[in-house]
Design an enzyme around this catalytic site. Structure first.
Site, PDB file in Angstrom:
ATOM      1  CD  GLU A 114      -2.783  -1.374   2.343  1.00  0.00           C
ATOM      2  OE1 GLU A 114      -2.140  -1.656   3.377  1.00  0.00           O
ATOM      3  OE2 GLU A 114      -4.022  -1.312   2.320  1.00  0.00           O
ATOM      4  CD  GLU A 134      -3.705  -6.327   3.807  1.00  0.00           C
ATOM      5  OE1 GLU A 134      -3.782  -7.049   2.793  1.00  0.00           O
ATOM      6  OE2 GLU A 134      -3.073  -5.258   3.822  1.00  0.00           O
TER       7      GLU A 134
HETATM    8  N1  CAA Z   1       4.409  -7.253  11.545  1.00  0.00           N
HETATM    9  C1  CAA Z   1       5.190  -7.484  12.598  1.00  0.00           C
HETATM   10  N2  CAA Z   1       6.312  -8.239  12.559  1.00  0.00           N
HETATM   11  C2  CAA Z   1       6.631  -8.765  11.359  1.00  0.00           C
HETATM   12  C3  CAA Z   1       5.849  -8.564  10.207  1.00  0.00           C
HETATM   13  C4  CAA Z   1       4.691  -7.750  10.332  1.00  0.00           C
HETATM   14  N3  CAA Z   1       3.913  -7.473   9.276  1.00  0.00           N
HETATM   15  N4  CAA Z   1       6.411  -9.237   9.178  1.00  0.00           N
HETATM   16  C5  CAA Z   1       7.515  -9.829   9.680  1.00  0.00           C
HETATM   17  N5  CAA Z   1       7.645  -9.554  10.987  1.00  0.00           N
HETATM   18  C6  CAA Z   1       8.702 -10.007  11.905  1.00  0.00           C
HETATM   19  C7  CAA Z   1       8.512 -11.464  12.269  1.00  0.00           C
HETATM   20  O1  CAA Z   1       7.581 -11.594  13.317  1.00  0.00           O
HETATM   21  C8  CAA Z   1       9.918 -11.850  12.673  1.00  0.00           C
HETATM   22  O2  CAA Z   1      10.151 -11.371  13.976  1.00  0.00           O
HETATM   23  P1  CAA Z   1      10.957 -12.288  15.052  1.00  0.00           P
HETATM   24  O3  CAA Z   1      12.315 -12.465  14.436  1.00  0.00           O
HETATM   25  O4  CAA Z   1      10.954 -11.450  16.282  1.00  0.00           O
HETATM   26  O5  CAA Z   1      10.191 -13.551  15.151  1.00  0.00           O
HETATM   27  C9  CAA Z   1      10.779 -11.042  11.718  1.00  0.00           C
HETATM   28  O6  CAA Z   1       9.951  -9.980  11.239  1.00  0.00           O
HETATM   29  C10 CAA Z   1      11.269 -11.829  10.512  1.00  0.00           C
HETATM   30  O7  CAA Z   1      10.115 -12.410   9.887  1.00  0.00           O
HETATM   31  P2  CAA Z   1      10.000 -13.973   9.546  1.00  0.00           P
HETATM   32  O8  CAA Z   1      10.804 -14.780  10.506  1.00  0.00           O
HETATM   33  O9  CAA Z   1       8.553 -14.286   9.415  1.00  0.00           O
HETATM   34  O10 CAA Z   1      10.724 -13.991   8.119  1.00  0.00           O
HETATM   35  P3  CAA Z   1      10.464 -15.019   6.943  1.00  0.00           P
HETATM   36  O11 CAA Z   1      11.565 -14.764   5.944  1.00  0.00           O
HETATM   37  O12 CAA Z   1      10.301 -16.394   7.443  1.00  0.00           O
HETATM   38  O13 CAA Z   1       9.071 -14.575   6.295  1.00  0.00           O
HETATM   39  C11 CAA Z   1       7.471 -12.989   5.462  1.00  0.00           C
HETATM   40  C12 CAA Z   1       8.962 -13.326   5.662  1.00  0.00           C
HETATM   41  C13 CAA Z   1       6.880 -13.960   4.434  1.00  0.00           C
HETATM   42  C14 CAA Z   1       7.392 -11.570   4.933  1.00  0.00           C
HETATM   43  C15 CAA Z   1       6.711 -13.132   6.805  1.00  0.00           C
HETATM   44  O14 CAA Z   1       7.421 -12.394   7.793  1.00  0.00           O
HETATM   45  C16 CAA Z   1       5.312 -12.627   6.772  1.00  0.00           C
HETATM   46  O15 CAA Z   1       4.432 -13.303   6.252  1.00  0.00           O
HETATM   47  N6  CAA Z   1       5.059 -11.420   7.347  1.00  0.00           N
HETATM   48  C17 CAA Z   1       3.741 -10.880   7.448  1.00  0.00           C
HETATM   49  C18 CAA Z   1       3.259 -10.343   6.097  1.00  0.00           C
HETATM   50  C19 CAA Z   1       1.834  -9.829   6.201  1.00  0.00           C
HETATM   51  O16 CAA Z   1       0.912 -10.582   6.438  1.00  0.00           O
HETATM   52  N7  CAA Z   1       1.650  -8.506   6.016  1.00  0.00           N
HETATM   53  C20 CAA Z   1       0.374  -7.870   6.071  1.00  0.00           C
HETATM   54  C21 CAA Z   1       0.136  -7.307   7.427  1.00  0.00           C
HETATM   55  S1  CAA Z   1      -1.528  -6.743   7.641  1.00  0.00           S
HETATM   56  C22 CAA Z   1      -1.566  -5.183   7.015  1.00  0.00           C
HETATM   57  O17 CAA Z   1      -0.610  -4.690   6.461  1.00  0.00           O
HETATM   58  C23 CAA Z   1      -2.858  -4.455   7.228  1.00  0.00           C
HETATM   59  C24 CAA Z   1      -3.014  -3.164   6.520  1.00  0.00           C
HETATM   60  O18 CAA Z   1      -3.199  -3.091   5.323  1.00  0.00           O
HETATM   61  C25 CAA Z   1      -3.022  -1.942   7.301  1.00  0.00           C
END
Ligand code: CAA
Length: 260
Positions: A114, A134
């Site tokens: 976004e 989401e």
């Molecule tokens: N929020 C908070 N923390 C996050 C995050 C997020 N969106 N994305 C990643 N992190 C954190 C993880 O919790 C992790 O923290 P720790 O080391 O403390 O456990 C760190 O970043 C590294 O992430 P991963 O270990 O998960 O890394 P990965 O390489 O295995 O995976 C990823 C990468 C696929 C991007 C995965 O992190 C992921 O799926 N993240 C979430 C993506 C997501 O769903 N985003 C949408 C959020 S909702 C939103 O954005 C609403 C809106 O429109 C307002």
């Protein structure tokens, strides 16, 4: 001003704004959004800045979304306020006087996708990934994704991405018109800077007015938008850059724009 979750650096007349929470893959919490809003105010006041690049810290993520650990306990009111903060901040980015290039250097998910869509131009590294996941979290997109994605790629493709939460790679993002170019990660910033410098070399007031005509006009009907375009076109006639640009053309030399 000093920021905790952002880096604001200047390279000549180009500003580089880096979201800097690499341990959380640059996820956007409310503090980061507030800092981003303050940094945009700072940039908007700085007429020496002719173009802005937004990127993410580290080699893995642009922005992995809004901060899920913060959102998981939100009340409805807190959720609404968080979305409104995101909306206001991204709108400020979209209406910043200077053109903004998103240099998407990895995951651009949810709020990250976004934010990139609130920039004027998106370029990406080969490892970049885009998506609005989401619905996989029981949420809707909340920082403008349901509105900007359909405007950029059409309702059919946007609906598929928003309904499935599927994540697409940089080549697919290029194919559907979400990004303009794809580069190897190691040359992404160099290419972003080259593009920013090309834009910064054009007549600055004309570039700003062009951005305004695009951003204001896109939400108007065609007649109102063209009336606005006629206004900004007329306004360029009052600039010394118009005189310089047109005279330079007639004299077959390069223009020397002063931004007034
Ligand atoms: N929020 C908070 N923390 C996050 C995050 C997020 N969106 N994305 C990643 N992190 C954190 C993880 O919790 C992790 O923290 P720790 O080391 O403390 O456990 C760190 O970043 C590294 O992430 P991963 O270990 O998960 O890394 P990965 O390489 O295995 O995976 C990823 C990468 C696929 C991007 C995965 O992190 C992921 O799926 N993240 C979430 C993506 C997501 O769903 N985003 C949408 C959020 S909702 C939103 O954005 C609403 C809106 O429109 C307002």
């Amino acid at each position: 001003m000093e920021y905790t979750n952002l880096l604001l650096q200047h390279q000549g007349n180009i500003a580089v704004l880096t979201i800097n929470r690499p341990k959380a893959l640059n996820a956007l919490n409310s503090d980061t959004l507030s800092e981003l809003s303050a940094a945009l105010d700072e940039l908007g006041r700085d007429s020496s800045v002719k173009a802005v690049i937004v990127t993410g810290s580290g080699e893995k993520a642009f922005i992995a979304g809004a901060d899920i650990s913060q959102m998981k306990d939100f009340s409805p009111l807190e959720g609404r306020r968080f979305a409104q903060l995101g909306h206001a901040t991204f709108r400020k980015l979209e209406l910043l006087p200077q053109p903004v290039i998103a240099a998407v250097n990895g995951f651009a998910l949810g709020g990250g996708c976004e934010l990139s869509m609130a920039c004027d131009i998106r370029i990406a590294s080969e490892n970049a990934k885009f998506g609005q996941p989401e619905v996989t979290l029981g949420l809707t997109a909340g920082f403008g994704g349901t509105q900007r994605l359909p405007r950029l790629v059409g309702t059919g493709l946007a609906s598929e991405l928003l309904f499935t939460g599927d994540i697409i790679d940089a080549q697919e993002a290029y194919r559907i018109g979400l990004v303009n170019k794809v580069y190897p990660l190691e040359s992404l910033m160099e290419e972003a800077l080259k593009l920013a410098q090309r834009i910064a070399g054009r007549a600055p007031v004309a570039v700003q007015l062009t951005k305004s005509a695009i951003q204001r006009g896109i939400n108007l009907d065609l007649d109102s938008a063209q009336a606005y375009e006629a206004e900004v076109f007329g306004l360029t006639m009052s600039t010394s850059d118009r005189t310089e640009g047109c005279t330079a053309f007639v004299e077959k030399r390069k223009p020397n724009f002063e931004g007034r």
